[in-house]
Design a protein around this motif. Structure first.
Motif, mmCIF file in Angstrom:
data_model
loop_
_atom_site.group_PDB
_atom_site.id
_atom_site.type_symbol
_atom_site.label_atom_id
_atom_site.label_comp_id
_atom_site.label_asym_id
_atom_site.label_seq_id
_atom_site.Cartn_x
_atom_site.Cartn_y
_atom_site.Cartn_z
ATOM 1 N N ALA A 1 1.012 -1.284 -0.163
ATOM 2 C CA ALA A 1 0.008 -0.007 0.010
ATOM 3 C C ALA A 1 0.964 1.151 -0.064
ATOM 4 O O ALA A 1 1.430 1.411 1.077
ATOM 5 C CB ALA A 1 -1.073 0.097 1.322
ATOM 6 N N GLY A 2 1.054 1.975 -1.240
ATOM 7 C CA GLY A 2 1.643 3.218 -1.207
ATOM 8 C C GLY A 2 0.872 4.178 -1.467
ATOM 9 O O GLY A 2 -0.490 4.158 -1.155
ATOM 10 N N PRO A 3 1.301 5.269 -2.099
ATOM 11 C CA PRO A 3 0.560 6.596 -2.417
ATOM 12 C C PRO A 3 -0.609 6.420 -3.696
ATOM 13 O O PRO A 3 -1.582 7.043 -3.772
ATOM 14 C CB PRO A 3 1.405 7.479 -2.836
ATOM 15 C CG PRO A 3 2.676 7.006 -2.886
ATOM 16 C CD PRO A 3 2.678 5.755 -2.362
ATOM 17 N N GLY A 4 -0.333 5.374 -4.342
ATOM 18 C CA GLY A 4 -1.074 4.936 -5.614
ATOM 19 C C GLY A 4 -2.769 4.831 -5.158
ATOM 20 O O GLY A 4 -3.614 5.681 -5.936
ATOM 21 N N PRO A 5 -3.214 4.030 -4.309
ATOM 22 C CA PRO A 5 -4.529 4.063 -3.882
ATOM 23 C C PRO A 5 -5.232 5.202 -3.499
ATOM 24 O O PRO A 5 -6.268 5.221 -3.425
ATOM 25 C CB PRO A 5 -4.599 2.813 -3.190
ATOM 26 C CG PRO A 5 -3.399 2.690 -2.538
ATOM 27 C CD PRO A 5 -2.328 3.177 -3.656
ATOM 28 N N LEU A 6 -4.349 6.250 -3.167
ATOM 29 C CA LEU A 6 -5.187 7.430 -2.678
ATOM 30 C C LEU A 6 -5.070 8.469 -3.682
ATOM 31 O O LEU A 6 -6.054 9.428 -3.944
ATOM 32 C CB LEU A 6 -4.098 8.123 -1.414
ATOM 33 C CG LEU A 6 -3.755 7.212 -0.293
ATOM 34 C CD1 LEU A 6 -2.727 8.023 0.524
ATOM 35 C CD2 LEU A 6 -5.238 7.154 0.318
ATOM 36 N N ILE A 7 -4.152 8.466 -4.920
ATOM 37 C CA ILE A 7 -4.306 9.152 -6.059
ATOM 38 C C ILE A 7 -5.017 8.979 -7.155
ATOM 39 O O ILE A 7 -5.936 9.890 -7.404
ATOM 40 C CB ILE A 7 -2.821 9.687 -6.467
ATOM 41 C CG1 ILE A 7 -1.930 10.089 -5.205
ATOM 42 C CG2 ILE A 7 -2.747 10.674 -7.670
ATOM 43 C CD1 ILE A 7 -0.531 10.378 -5.636
ATOM 44 N N GLY A 8 -5.050 7.770 -7.541
ATOM 45 C CA GLY A 8 -5.814 7.122 -8.528
ATOM 46 C C GLY A 8 -7.430 7.605 -8.434
ATOM 47 O O GLY A 8 -8.153 8.297 -9.265
#
Lengths: 56, 690
Positions: free
Chosen positions: B98-105
């Motif tokens: 879990a990185g920043p990807g699921p927050l930004i997309g």
């Protein structure tokens, strides 16, 4: 109960890594010299970051 | 009534609740929906998927065998391979994926309305992402914890293996560039954010020194110290923001900030890990878990209403945040949170070396991805609780809505999302920022969403603090990904160059370290630089490119899974990975086709390059734009070729996999299965499993 939570937190964060290493080392290689806490921590960090450890 | 029928009734209730929550969300028109229904729908769908689909895959398709010793047990060496309690492995695995990807997309995809993104997150995760993670983890465990690249080479042949390698390297470059751009956009002309983010560097160094020299190995002490300092840094940033002599030191345009991020990335890649990367990772992991928990609490306590409509008119492709229709672009925009190819790198190689029992694969592989997907749903909620007018004002680049606040609000209001200059000024003042117009990249709007949720749940008067806390939280783990990614890229490049010159392959030879780090940083630095000078906001170009490359890696992983399933004589079950693979192939190819051929200058790369070249030739551009136009034209063309390259690679892998499968079914010679032989586990009797 509190102690169990504390143990889990230490385990999850790797705070108890050295203690586990010593326990492991003493049972598996009892006659070899073991690393000091500092040397162990150094080696572990180098090893841990030698590959894909974080994702997007 | 026996317990069995009780259980059936219980699950039936979950199914009914989930179906009505989902139906309520999907069919509701006009009336505002409460965020709690999104959470309920997600929780029910995930619970059912885990209980039935994942269990079925575990029992019937993969046939998990707990009596079989895992690599952790067989090679138990006390450091790489360690049989570990499954909750601990779950924690490590989740922190890694879990990185920043699921927050930004999801934040970006909210321009289509909350519905398309939410449905794709739910369906994509349950049928695609979780299956990918779970099967790859299983196959890696059955192959002594091999990495995805090795498995692709062994099971499909050298083409698949090399494609995985090249794909990983390219994704890393684009991912880091786009994440760097998100951080730069969050810091632009925000002394508070800039000073807070800058201070995370000395804080991490201090924590690194503490853990190594002052109190060696005391990870928790060091982390608590660091977290306290980070909170102080957020408060201190506010003080700097109000201090007229310090303020200008941290008040910068995008470009110098981009150079600073590039210089930082290079420094982080050549410095020893213990000094910056490792301590920063501890801080970001604690921050991540804490903030996600806080966000869940805030949503459950506040039960905010969703203000974003279910669908917006931008499903037709005219969206201000990024161009392109809802099909295929919602599937490209939300990669992490639905299907993320990158996970396959963690699910192979890293995590399999810790699992004590094959039975844990379902919880860690499938369950870990479900939790990430849940984070994506929460990001979608945080974006959708904002007033749509405010959401678009924050996320629309100046090149689309105009530089002046009055133009921007007029434009956005004309779309049917009323917003006023006063409202935006008031919001910016509350958040402690000079302006919130055109703060693209997703981080500022997510931070505003989080701040308003936190503010209403835990104290309204601290809005500016919450906002900058959220920015700091995002930046800390974006920078961790940036450091770690540059390093991985460096290792991969050194590994590759080692084929030609053994000296260059030595990861400890300093000239090689500097050379390869420099190449990787230059590669992502280039895309970051272009992203910053691009008046349309860069995100419009880079995020789809990242999505396409990430989905391509997912396709490699799913091809490996499908190939192995067929070769294991499980053709009738191969659809579990073949179906998501087919879907990804369709959406990725469709998106790439549109990005390459569309005549719309906001979507098509070549169209944009031509348009700009024509304007430049006609002398229609103001001097500042004319100066950078040649670079932008070159970049658009480069992006088009890159997209084409990704898609060709994708189809090569799929055809390679099909060749192996058909060959196997026809009885021809194909690379044999490389599964390691069965060895009985001794942990089963010894352990009382929890």
């Amino acid at each position: 109960m509190l102690r169990k939570i504390w143990r889990t937190i230490r385990r999850l964060s790797g705070d108890d890594a050295y203690e586990r290493y010593r326990a492991h080392y003493r049972t598996v290689h009892p006659d070899e010299p073991e690393l000091s806490r500092k040397a162990f921590f150094k080696r572990e960090q180098e090893r841990k970051w030698n590959g894909v450890r974080r994702c997007c | 009534m026996n317990s069995n029928s009780m259980r059936i009734i219980g699950w039936l209730l979950v199914a009914i609740l989930g179906a009505s929550a989902l139906g309520g969300i999907a069919l509701n028109r006009g009336e505002p929906v409460n965020a709690i229904w999104l959470i309920t729908a997600a929780a029910c769908v995930f619970a059912l998927a885990y209980r039935f689909y994942a269990a079925w895959i575990a029992a019937r398709v993969l046939v998990l065998d707990e009596t079989r010793a895992t690599p952790a047990e067989r090679f138990d060496d006390g450091h790489d391979f360690i049989p570990t309690n499954r909750w601990i492995v779950f924690g490590h695995h989740f922190a890694a994926i879990a990185g920043p990807g699921p927050l930004i997309g999801p934040t970006l995809a909210a321009q289509f309305g909350y519905l398309p993104g939410t449905l794709w997150i739910l369906i994509g995760a349950v049928l695609g992402g979780c299956v990918q993670d779970m099967t790859i983890m299983f196959f890696s465990i059955r192959r002594n914890g091999k990495s995805l690249g090795q498995m692709a080479r062994d099971e499909l042949g050298p083409i698949g293996g090399n494609a995985a390698l090249v794909g990983t390297l390219m994704i890393m470059v684009i991912l880091i560039a786009v994440l760097g751009l998100v951080v730069v956009n969050a810091m632009k002309h925000s002394p508070w954010a800039t000073s807070t983010i800058a201070s995370t560097i000395p804080i991490a160094v201090l924590v690194g020194l503490y853990m190594r020299d002052i109190r060696p190995g005391r990870v928790l002490e060091g982390s608590v110290l660091g977290l306290a300092l980070l909170l102080l840094a957020v408060a201190g940033g506010g003080w700097i923001d109000h201090n007229p002599s310090l303020r200008p030191l941290f008040d910068h345009e995008g470009l110098p900030l981009a150079w600073a991020v590039i210089a930082y990335g290079f420094a982080a890649a050549i410095l020893p890990v213990w000094l910056l990367l490792a301590p920063r990772d501890y801080l970001s992991t604690f921050m991540k878990l804490g903030t996600i928990l806080l966000l869940t609490l805030a949503i459950v306590v506040m039960r905010p209403e969703i203000r974003m409509p279910a669908l917006t008119q931008f499903i037709d492709g005219s969206g201000p945040i990024f161009g392109g229709r809802v099909f295929p672009f919602v599937f490209i925009t939300i990669a992490c949170g639905a299907v993320s190819g990158f996970h396959a790198l963690i699910a192979s190689g890293t995590t399999p070396k810790l699992l004590a029992s094959e039975k844990d694969i379902r919880m860690i592989g499938y369950g870990g991805m479900l939790l990430e997907s849940f984070v994506a749903i929460m990001a979608m909620i945080a974006a959708s609780v904002l007033d749509p007018g405010v959401f678009f004002a924050i996320n629309s680049p100046a090149g689309i809505v105009g530089k002046e606040a009055a133009d921007a609000v007029a434009r956005i209001s004309s779309w049917g999302y009323p917003v006023t200059v006063e409202q935006m000024e008031m919001l910016a003042r509350e958040m402690g920022e000079k302006t919130l117009f055109a703060r693209t990249g997703g981080a500022p709007s997510l931070a505003v969403g989080m701040a308003s949720l936190f503010g209403s749940a835990f104290g309204q008067n601290l809005l500016a603090m919450w906002y900058h806390f959220a920015i700091m939280f995002e930046a800390v783990f974006i920078l961790t990904t940036l450091d770690a990614g540059t390093r991985v890229g460096r290792f991969m490049l050194q590994d590759f160059l080692g084929n030609f010159s053994p000296r260059l392959g030595q990861t400890s030879w300093y000239p090689s370290v500097i050379l390869t780090s420099g190449i990787i940083v230059a590669a992502w630095g280039y895309f970051l630089y272009i992203g910053v000078i691009d008046p349309n906001g860069g995100v419009n170009i880079l995020w789809p490119l990242f999505g396409i490359s990430n989905q391509m890696l997912a396709a490699i992983a799913l091809s490996v899974s499908t190939g192995i399933l067929v070769k294991s004589g499980k053709l009738k079950y191969a659809w579990i990975s073949a179906a998501p693979l087919a879907w990804l192939a369709i959406v990725t190819s469709a998106a790439a086709w549109v990005k390459i051929t569309s005549p719309d200058v906001r979507i098509g790369f070549f169209a944009a390059a031509r348009d700009l070249a024509d304007k430049l030739a006609a002398g229609d551009l103001p001097p500042d734009k004319a100066a950078v136009a040649p670079q932008l034209i070159f970049n658009q063309q480069l992006d088009a070729w890159l997209t084409l390259f990704f898609v060709i690679l994708l189809w090569i892998i799929i055809f390679d996999m099909l060749r192996v499968c058909v060959g196997h079914l026809q009885g021809k010679a194909v690379p044999p299965l490389t599964e390691s032989p069965h060895e009985p586990s001794r942990l089963v009797e010894k352990w009382v499993r929890d």
